[in-house]
Enzyme design. Structure first.
Site, PDB file in Angstrom:
ATOM      1  N   ASP A 160       0.831  -1.249   0.137  1.00 45.84           N
ATOM      2  CA  ASP A 160       0.102   0.010   0.209  1.00 45.84           C
ATOM      3  C   ASP A 160       0.825   1.318   0.034  1.00 45.84           C
ATOM      4  O   ASP A 160       1.913   1.345   0.558  1.00 45.84           O
ATOM      5  CB  ASP A 160      -0.889  -0.087   1.308  1.00 45.84           C
ATOM      6  CG  ASP A 160      -2.068   0.863   1.012  1.00 45.84           C
ATOM      7  OD1 ASP A 160      -2.372   1.385   0.054  1.00 45.84           O
ATOM      8  OD2 ASP A 160      -2.806   1.077   2.087  1.00 45.84           O
TER       9      ASP A 160
ATOM     10  N   ASN B 208     -11.062  -2.523  -5.156  1.00 49.20           N
ATOM     11  CA  ASN B 208     -10.190  -1.520  -6.105  1.00 49.20           C
ATOM     12  C   ASN B 208     -11.021  -1.315  -7.273  1.00 49.20           C
ATOM     13  O   ASN B 208     -10.544  -0.334  -7.888  1.00 49.20           O
ATOM     14  CB  ASN B 208      -8.874  -2.041  -6.150  1.00 49.20           C
ATOM     15  CG  ASN B 208      -7.943  -1.985  -4.922  1.00 49.20           C
ATOM     16  OD1 ASN B 208      -7.183  -2.718  -4.837  1.00 49.20           O
ATOM     17  ND2 ASN B 208      -8.233  -1.115  -4.324  1.00 49.20           N
TER      18      ASN B 208
HETATM   19  C1  IPE Z   1      -5.459  -2.639  -0.100  1.00 55.21           C
HETATM   20  O1  IPE Z   1      -4.970  -1.345  -0.230  1.00 55.21           O
HETATM   21  C2  IPE Z   1      -5.506  -3.416  -1.437  1.00 55.21           C
HETATM   22  C3  IPE Z   1      -4.089  -3.644  -2.149  1.00 55.21           C
HETATM   23  C4  IPE Z   1      -3.078  -3.317  -1.586  1.00 55.21           C
HETATM   24  C5  IPE Z   1      -4.224  -4.159  -3.418  1.00 55.21           C
HETATM   25  P1  IPE Z   1      -6.132  -0.218  -0.255  1.00 55.21           P
HETATM   26  O2  IPE Z   1      -5.424   1.037  -0.637  1.00 55.21           O
HETATM   27  O3  IPE Z   1      -7.183  -0.619  -1.423  1.00 55.21           O
HETATM   28  O4  IPE Z   1      -6.810  -0.400   1.221  1.00 55.21           O
HETATM   29  P2  IPE Z   1      -7.874   0.913   1.674  1.00 55.21           P
HETATM   30  O5  IPE Z   1      -8.812   1.386   0.609  1.00 55.21           O
HETATM   31  O6  IPE Z   1      -6.889   1.831   2.175  1.00 55.21           O
HETATM   32  O7  IPE Z   1      -8.587   0.058   2.988  1.00 55.21           O
HETATM   33  C1  IPE Z   2      -1.537   0.296  -3.441  1.00 55.07           C
HETATM   34  O1  IPE Z   2      -1.486   1.686  -3.256  1.00 55.07           O
HETATM   35  C2  IPE Z   2      -1.713  -0.366  -4.697  1.00 55.07           C
HETATM   36  C3  IPE Z   2      -3.091  -0.766  -4.758  1.00 55.07           C
HETATM   37  C4  IPE Z   2      -4.395  -0.667  -4.074  1.00 55.07           C
HETATM   38  C5  IPE Z   2      -3.569  -1.453  -6.164  1.00 55.07           C
HETATM   39  P1  IPE Z   2      -2.548   2.622  -3.496  1.00 55.07           P
HETATM   40  O2  IPE Z   2      -2.886   3.065  -4.746  1.00 55.07           O
HETATM   41  O3  IPE Z   2      -3.690   2.112  -2.281  1.00 55.07           O
HETATM   42  O4  IPE Z   2      -1.895   4.013  -2.708  1.00 55.07           O
HETATM   43  P2  IPE Z   2      -2.396   4.784  -1.488  1.00 55.07           P
HETATM   44  O5  IPE Z   2      -2.940   4.119  -0.720  1.00 55.07           O
HETATM   45  O6  IPE Z   2      -3.443   5.687  -2.409  1.00 55.07           O
HETATM   46  O7  IPE Z   2      -1.320   5.664  -1.357  1.00 55.07           O
HETATM   47 MG    MG Z   3      -4.209   2.527  -0.394  1.00 47.57          MG
END
Ligand code: IPE
Ligand code: IPE
Ligand code: MG
Length: 257
Positions: free
Chosen positions: A36, A84
């Site tokens: 993340d 997502n």
């Molecule tokens: C969790 O991250 C999913 C992945 C890393 C694929 P998110 O960024 O989607 O999680 P939330 O929305 O902060 O809970």
């Molecule tokens: C994790 O990074 C990747 C996925 C969830 C696919 P994020 O895209 O959630 O990054 P933040 O949380 O917005 O920084």
């Molecule tokens: Mg995230």
């Protein structure tokens, strides 16, 4: 969007970690990673979110190498959750192209390391080009007997549990099984992680302290490790720290010491 893929591949190698790591005495068999913070990494640099995802792929490659070097049996990488899909369409589309990009440049090394690739989640709902990559990488690594790299793609723990329950219920409805056959062990055979070692350690980057629907059954007795490091900055040293910390934990499983 195409431009954001430029430069990814053979020519682009992140600098190798220079720190020598003393051998790890206690190691998790199965590590799950919630990768993340890609978006925040990009925002800090005034870049589009996609640039963060692209940089996240480099971190992913480095961490797979590191897991293999440390002798981890299995690593599960949370790449795309069932939630997502809520993201803006161009971002979802970009994320759906990443497996193709990743395997194009990495599959030879994975094969030479003897890595076996697996996927979990509903891959049938992915775009055809992503499904093609899934099929190819499974095929290319099917005979390998080294570390398992399990990609969670369109994965959600609740969807996984629902699907397991529904398939068990169907077996009961057909008369193949009875309700009394539902043991924890049998239930686990319906999960996406069937056949993998028990999940020992969950790592989440970017400072968020939650599971976000990742391996909710399997994490029941896993050790959890959180770091503020954003995923694109995560490297072998960070993984080493997590494993070292894991080695010092007392796992009681409800018992006394
Ligand atoms: C969790 O991250 C999913 C992945 C890393 C694929 P998110 O960024 O989607 O999680 P939330 O929305 O902060 O809970
Ligand atoms: C994790 O990074 C990747 C996925 C969830 C696919 P994020 O895209 O959630 O990054 P933040 O949380 O917005 O920084
Ligand atoms: Mg995230």
């Amino acid at each position: 969007m195409r431009d954001l893929f430029k430069g990814w591949g053979r020519g682009q190698r992140a600098s190798a970690t220079t720190v020598e790591h003393p051998p790890l005495k206690i190691k998790p068999r199965h590590v799950g990673i919630i990768m993340d913070g890609n978006g925040r990494w990009a925002r800090k640099r005034g870049l589009p979110r996609m640039a963060g995802h692209r940089a996240g792929m480099i971190a992913m490659r480095e961490v797979i190498r590191a897991c293999d070097d440390f002798g981890i049996e299995c690593v599960t990488l949370y790449a795309f959750s069932t939630e997502n899909w809520k993201r803006p369409m161009p971002e979802v589309e970009y994320l759906m192209h990443l497996p193709e990009q990743f395997f194009r440049s990495e599959i030879d090394e994975l094969v030479s390391r003897g890595v076996r690739v697996r996927f979990m989640g509903d891959t049938s709902a992915l775009p055809p080009y992503t499904q093609e990559t899934v099929r190819n990488s499974l095929e290319r690594t099917a005979e390998n007997t080294g570390m398992t790299v399990n990609f969670a793609l369109n994965y959600g723990g609740r969807a996984e549990l629902m699907s397991a329950m529904s398939r068990f219920a169907q077996a009961v409805a057909k008369g193949d099984l009875g309700v009394e056959d539902l043991t924890e062990e049998r239930f686990e055979s319906y999960l996406d992680t069937a056949g993998l070692p028990p999940l020992d350690l969950v790592i989440r980057t970017s400072g968020e302290i939650r599971l976000s629907n990742f391996l909710i059954w399997q994490a029941a007795y896993a050790e959890l490790w959180f770091t503020d490091v954003l995923w694109p900055d995560f490297r072998k040293d960070d993984l080493y720290q997590a494993i070292l910390d894991f080695g010092g934990r007392k796992r009681r499983y409800g018992d006394v010491e």
